[in-house]
Design a protein around this motif. Structure first.
Motif, PDB file in Angstrom:
ATOM      1  N   TYR A  49       0.829  -1.204   0.000  1.00 30.94           N
ATOM      2  CA  TYR A  49       0.000   0.000   0.000  1.00 30.94           C
ATOM      3  C   TYR A  49       0.866   1.258   0.000  1.00 30.94           C
ATOM      4  CZ  TYR A  49      -2.878   3.792   1.796  1.00 30.94           C
ATOM      5  OH  TYR A  49      -3.498   5.001   1.961  1.00 30.94           O
ATOM      6  N   GLN A  50       1.962   1.239   0.768  1.00 28.26           N
ATOM      7  CA  GLN A  50       2.835   2.416   0.822  1.00 28.26           C
ATOM      8  C   GLN A  50       3.404   2.754  -0.547  1.00 28.26           C
ATOM      9  OE1 GLN A  50       5.593   1.122   3.832  1.00 28.26           O
ATOM     10  NE2 GLN A  50       4.328   1.879   5.540  1.00 28.26           N
ATOM     11  N   PHE A  53       0.592   4.149  -2.538  1.00 28.65           N
ATOM     12  CA  PHE A  53       0.311   5.490  -2.018  1.00 28.65           C
ATOM     13  C   PHE A  53       1.199   6.534  -2.709  1.00 28.65           C
ATOM     14  CE2 PHE A  53       1.542   8.907   0.856  1.00 28.65           C
ATOM     15  CZ  PHE A  53       0.321   9.395   1.308  1.00 28.65           C
ATOM     16  N   GLN A  54       2.485   6.231  -2.830  1.00 30.50           N
ATOM     17  CA  GLN A  54       3.409   7.179  -3.461  1.00 30.50           C
ATOM     18  C   GLN A  54       3.035   7.419  -4.926  1.00 30.50           C
ATOM     19  OE1 GLN A  54       5.509   8.935  -1.846  1.00 30.50           O
ATOM     20  NE2 GLN A  54       5.401   7.838   0.112  1.00 30.50           N
ATOM     21  N   GLN A  57      -0.008   9.623  -5.072  1.00 28.82           N
ATOM     22  CA  GLN A  57       0.321  11.026  -4.796  1.00 28.82           C
ATOM     23  C   GLN A  57       0.795  11.733  -6.059  1.00 28.82           C
ATOM     24  OE1 GLN A  57      -1.294  11.252  -1.876  1.00 28.82           O
ATOM     25  NE2 GLN A  57       0.316  12.543  -1.026  1.00 28.82           N
ATOM     26  N   ASP A  68      -4.558   8.383   3.476  1.00 31.69           N
ATOM     27  CA  ASP A  68      -3.750   8.317   4.693  1.00 31.69           C
ATOM     28  C   ASP A  68      -2.518   7.470   4.438  1.00 31.69           C
ATOM     29  OD1 ASP A  68      -5.684   9.748   6.212  1.00 31.69           O
ATOM     30  OD2 ASP A  68      -6.856   7.909   6.409  1.00 31.69           O
ATOM     31  N   TYR A  69      -1.392   7.927   4.948  1.00 35.43           N
ATOM     32  CA  TYR A  69      -0.182   7.102   4.884  1.00 35.43           C
ATOM     33  C   TYR A  69      -0.212   6.159   6.077  1.00 35.43           C
ATOM     34  CZ  TYR A  69       4.639   5.624   4.378  1.00 35.43           C
ATOM     35  OH  TYR A  69       5.773   4.864   4.204  1.00 35.43           O
ATOM     36  N   GLU A  71       1.190   2.853   8.432  1.00 38.51           N
ATOM     37  CA  GLU A  71       2.385   2.134   8.859  1.00 38.51           C
ATOM     38  C   GLU A  71       1.988   0.991   9.775  1.00 38.51           C
ATOM     39  OE1 GLU A  71       6.101   4.916   9.176  1.00 38.51           O
ATOM     40  OE2 GLU A  71       4.470   5.827  10.332  1.00 38.51           O
ATOM     41  N   ASN A 103      -9.042   3.409   2.480  1.00 40.79           N
ATOM     42  CA  ASN A 103      -8.156   4.191   1.628  1.00 40.79           C
ATOM     43  C   ASN A 103      -8.041   3.596   0.231  1.00 40.79           C
ATOM     44  OD1 ASN A 103      -6.498   6.538   3.094  1.00 40.79           O
ATOM     45  ND2 ASN A 103      -6.945   4.956   4.609  1.00 40.79           N
TER      46      ASN A 103
END
Length: 247
Positions: A49-50, A53-54, A57, A68-69, A71, A103
């Protein structure tokens, strides 16, 4: 430069994460004492997901939509000395999975609208029509497939293909309705209280439009609004046919 293929690939990644998050949620809910065994899977989901996410963005820069980021370091297992989550820790795991799902769904909504060649308003209308025609699948599978195809072709921006498929469905349904002429058929529907008297002109106009596009007028090239009207007519008339057969 972001291409449609990039957007579709990213949407597929978010969809895959959402699907796996749902399955992991079900797994933890059914066996809360096995949380530790699921930690590697959850870690992989969050790390994937991270990365998504990038990419999101970069694509959505300047848009109002935000994600939302997330962790995994905040989970109890990450800070427990023995690395063994307690039974109660499952709630924090499930909360993180819920955030993942929410998300991902947010990202998918934006990416699908971004990749779609049709306006969001049209897409919403088609989604509504797709839900309405659910009963058709058991009533007449072939009719259902034609209308579904018409919806899918419109979503791709293939308006002629959509109009042809929808027009074929409309002509077929008209032939199944009682009455010799379209006027007769409209009157029968009025008698059955399936058509408002004031809507007869619209009914007859839709019938003519379907015959023009599907049968004999090679010069008739539908505009988007024409194709969408035909798709809507196909859905409405098909559902009326279901009710006629049931009455």
């Amino acid at each position: 430069m972001t291409t449609d293929a990039d957007i579709q690939a990213l949407a597929a990644k978010f969809g895959s994460i959402e699907d796996r998050a749902a399955r992991l949620t079900e797994s933890i809910s059914s066996d809360p004492f096995g949380v530790r065994d699921r930690t590697p899977r959850l870690r992989t989901l969050v790390e994937t997901y991270q990365g998504a996410f990038q990419n999101f963005q970069n694509i959505s820069r300047g848009a109002s939509v935000t994600l939302d980021y997330l962790e995994i370091s905040s989970l109890p297992s990450a800070r427990a000395s023995d690395g063994s989550p307690k039974f109660s820790d499952r709630f924090e795991y499930l909360a993180l999975l819920d955030k993942l799902a929410i998300n991902c769904e947010t990202a998918l909504g934006y990416l699908r609208a971004l990749a779609s060649p049709i306006p969001l308003e049209d897409k919403d209308r088609l989604d509504s029509l797709r839900q309405q025609i659910g009963p058709l699948e058991q009533f007449n599978e072939n009719l259902f497939k034609h209308i579904t195809t018409a919806i899918e072709e419109y979503e791709k921006g293939h308006y002629l293909a959509s109009a042809l498929s929808a027009g074929k469905a409309v002509v077929y349904v008209l032939e199944q309705l009682p009455g010799k002429t379209d006027e007769d058929k409209a009157n029968e529907l009025v008698k059955l209280r399936l058509l408002d008297e004031k809507m007869k002109p619209n009914f007859l106009k839709g019938a003519r439009r379907a015959r023009i596009y599907f049968t004999h007028d090679i010069s008739a090239i539908p505009l988007p609004q024409d194709a969408l009207s035909l798709v809507s007519d196909a859905c409405d008339l098909s559902l009326k046919l279901v009710r006629v057969r049931q009455s």
